[in-house]
Design a protein around this motif. Structure first.
Motif, PDB file in Angstrom:
ATOM      1  N   ALA A   5    -127.248  29.579  37.496  1.00 16.89           N
ATOM      2  CA  ALA A   5    -127.056  28.446  36.762  1.00 16.89           C
ATOM      3  C   ALA A   5    -125.760  27.500  37.481  1.00 16.89           C
ATOM      4  O   ALA A   5    -124.792  28.058  37.800  1.00 16.89           O
ATOM      5  N   PRO A   6    -126.018  26.180  37.678  1.00 20.50           N
ATOM      6  CA  PRO A   6    -125.167  25.602  38.345  1.00 20.50           C
ATOM      7  C   PRO A   6    -123.879  25.326  37.725  1.00 20.50           C
ATOM      8  O   PRO A   6    -122.579  25.062  38.333  1.00 20.50           O
ATOM      9  N   TRP A  21    -116.707  28.779  41.051  1.00 23.97           N
ATOM     10  CA  TRP A  21    -115.954  27.904  40.411  1.00 23.97           C
ATOM     11  C   TRP A  21    -114.567  28.040  40.485  1.00 23.97           C
ATOM     12  O   TRP A  21    -113.873  26.762  40.611  1.00 23.97           O
ATOM     13  N   ILE A  22    -113.820  29.260  40.482  1.00 27.22           N
ATOM     14  CA  ILE A  22    -112.282  29.086  40.620  1.00 27.22           C
ATOM     15  C   ILE A  22    -112.338  28.905  42.190  1.00 27.22           C
ATOM     16  O   ILE A  22    -111.004  28.384  42.660  1.00 27.22           O
ATOM     17  N   GLY A  33    -133.693  37.658  50.566  1.00 23.74           N
ATOM     18  CA  GLY A  33    -134.917  37.326  50.906  1.00 23.74           C
ATOM     19  C   GLY A  33    -135.135  35.766  50.034  1.00 23.74           C
ATOM     20  O   GLY A  33    -134.313  34.977  50.326  1.00 23.74           O
ATOM     21  N   THR A  34    -136.387  35.703  49.541  1.00 29.16           N
ATOM     22  CA  THR A  34    -136.689  34.401  48.945  1.00 29.16           C
ATOM     23  C   THR A  34    -135.869  33.861  47.595  1.00 29.16           C
ATOM     24  O   THR A  34    -135.480  32.837  47.534  1.00 29.16           O
ATOM     25  N   ARG A  35    -134.837  34.800  47.368  1.00 24.36           N
ATOM     26  CA  ARG A  35    -133.949  34.675  46.346  1.00 24.36           C
ATOM     27  C   ARG A  35    -132.598  33.822  46.825  1.00 24.36           C
ATOM     28  O   ARG A  35    -131.933  33.638  46.092  1.00 24.36           O
ATOM     29  N   ALA A  36    -132.792  33.877  48.164  1.00 23.32           N
ATOM     30  CA  ALA A  36    -131.471  33.322  48.880  1.00 23.32           C
ATOM     31  C   ALA A  36    -131.788  32.047  49.840  1.00 23.32           C
ATOM     32  O   ALA A  36    -131.228  31.800  50.577  1.00 23.32           O
ATOM     33  N   ASP A  37    -132.950  31.555  49.282  1.00 21.35           N
ATOM     34  CA  ASP A  37    -133.369  30.229  49.923  1.00 21.35           C
ATOM     35  C   ASP A  37    -132.161  29.225  49.630  1.00 21.35           C
ATOM     36  O   ASP A  37    -132.085  28.934  48.419  1.00 21.35           O
ATOM     37  N   PRO A  38    -131.461  28.560  50.559  1.00 21.27           N
ATOM     38  CA  PRO A  38    -130.291  27.643  50.250  1.00 21.27           C
ATOM     39  C   PRO A  38    -130.912  26.402  49.279  1.00 21.27           C
ATOM     40  O   PRO A  38    -130.083  25.829  48.499  1.00 21.27           O
ATOM     41  N   ASP A  62    -128.804  22.539  42.755  1.00 18.45           N
ATOM     42  CA  ASP A  62    -128.024  21.931  41.457  1.00 18.45           C
ATOM     43  C   ASP A  62    -126.466  22.247  41.608  1.00 18.45           C
ATOM     44  O   ASP A  62    -125.759  21.301  40.937  1.00 18.45           O
ATOM     45  N   PHE A  63    -126.215  23.390  42.318  1.00 19.92           N
ATOM     46  CA  PHE A  63    -124.764  23.934  42.182  1.00 19.92           C
ATOM     47  C   PHE A  63    -124.382  22.785  43.326  1.00 19.92           C
ATOM     48  O   PHE A  63    -123.134  22.380  42.956  1.00 19.92           O
TER      49      PHE A  63
END
Length: 365
Positions: free
Chosen positions: A173-174, A210-211, A229-234, A239-240
């Motif tokens: 979540a961003p 965020w800190i 893997g795919t969960r670390a596609d930039p 949104d972040f």
């Protein structure tokens, strides 16, 4: 002829202080979860072939010599002398060192002395949280000490780095988590953790990000297959990235491969985002020029940074530097020969990617 006389390695680790046999050397050369294919070694990779091309001459051997001969010469010289020759032969003039890995690795000062180069520390957020947890008795003291430790680290480190992509993936979540969420997540982690455990709870990972953003120091984010893997596609960070725009903190997308075009796209769209072109080149070896050209398709030239991504072996610093120089000369040289670029523009861009951009982002100049 494109020249890159100065290289700032904007992301790397220290090198091992211990002597290595064939098996332990290979384990550092190519990080796998099992042995190589029968009848082969882990030198039978693009990285392994690049080591055999570039490193033997620095130790007085011919290029492409057999691995056994190379390692025998390495042992003959000793780990300190071999490391010194290799690091100084890389042409790297400044190292930005992530000190967050376990093991008998050199720190920034020792690495800089061995390589006759400047060296600066990058602080890994997850390891910092682990260290704070070891000395904090309650959730409240942990969170207070964590904020204080990040502030203190920002006074001496050139950047923070996060392995949220490794621990959880980048689909976070961003927005900053609320205080109640953070307290609950910290309480769960502190109650369940064992010594050496880094945080993997998505709420705590977001809190760390965020800190770090609030510190104003550049924040490096691991992405690509080196992470999860795919969960670390930039692209998952979009949104972040948008939420952090205008806050004064630059984001550097590390590694990225095979999503390097996605990282380059984000660097092209958002003014505070930069793309690393380092570990992708080391991994692809003789195909490095193709990968670098793909990054240059989309990212503005003032938004691309060189790194070796090296850890453990000084050979990986050498390979990272030489593959980068060769790939850059081949790509830009071709465009000059075709008349698409002028020689002066090519040389200027080479200087930006090799060192100029890093000097600006990290305040080295």
């Amino acid at each position: 002829m494109i020249e890159t006389p100065s290289l700032v390695d904007q992301y790397c680790h220290g090198v091992l202080r211990t002597e290595l046999g064939l098996g332990t050397f290979e384990a550092q050369l190519a990080r796998t979860e099992g042995p190589p294919a029968p009848g082969t070694t882990l030198f039978d990779t693009q990285t392994g072939f690049a080591v055999r091309r570039w490193c033997p001459p620095l130790l007085g051997l011919e290029p492409h010599c057999p691995p056994a001969r190379y390692l025998a010469r390495r042992r003959e010289l000793g780990v300190l002398e071999a490391g010194r020759r290799l690091l100084r032969g890389s042409g790297i003039t400044a190292y930005l060192v992530d000190t967050g890995l376990p093991g008998d690795l050199t720190g920034p000062t020792e690495l800089g002395m061995a390589g006759d180069a400047e060296a600066h520390e990058i602080v890994r957020l997850e390891q910092l949280a682990e260290q704070v947890a070891d000395t904090s008795g309650t959730v409240e003291s942990f969170l207070a000490n964590l904020a204080e430790s990040v502030h203190a680290a920002a006074a001496h480190a050139v950047a923070f780095t996060s392995v949220a992509g490794v621990r959880h993936g980048l689909a976070l979540a961003p927005e900053p988590p609320g205080p109640g969420e953070v307290r609950d997540a910290a309480g769960r982690w502190l109650a369940a953790r064992r010594v050496g455990d880094e945080p993997g709870d998505p709420v705590l990972l977001r809190h760390l990000l965020w800190i770090a953003v609030a510190s104003g120091r550049p924040l490096q984010l691991h992405a690509g297959l080196a992470a999860a893997g795919t969960r670390a596609d930039p692209v998952l960070l979009t949104d972040f990235v948008r939420a952090t725009a205008g806050l004064g903190t630059d984001l550097v997308l590390l590694h990225g491969y095979p999503y390097h075009r996605h990282a380059a796209h984000l660097a092209g769209v958002f003014p505070h985002v930069y793309a690393d072109c380092g570990a992708a080149l080391v991994r692809t070896g003789a195909r490095a020029a193709t990968v670098l050209a793909e990054i240059l398709e989309l990212a503005p030239f003032g938004k691309i940074l060189f790194s070796s991504g090296a850890r453990g072996l000084p050979e990986l610093h050498v390979v990272g530097a030489h593959l980068f120089r060769e790939a850059l000369a081949r790509v830009l040289g071709t465009w000059v020969a075709e008349g698409a670029w002028s020689p002066d523009d090519a040389q200027r861009v080479a200087g930006l990617i090799a060192s100029g951009n890093a000097g600006r982002v990290y305040g080295l100049v």
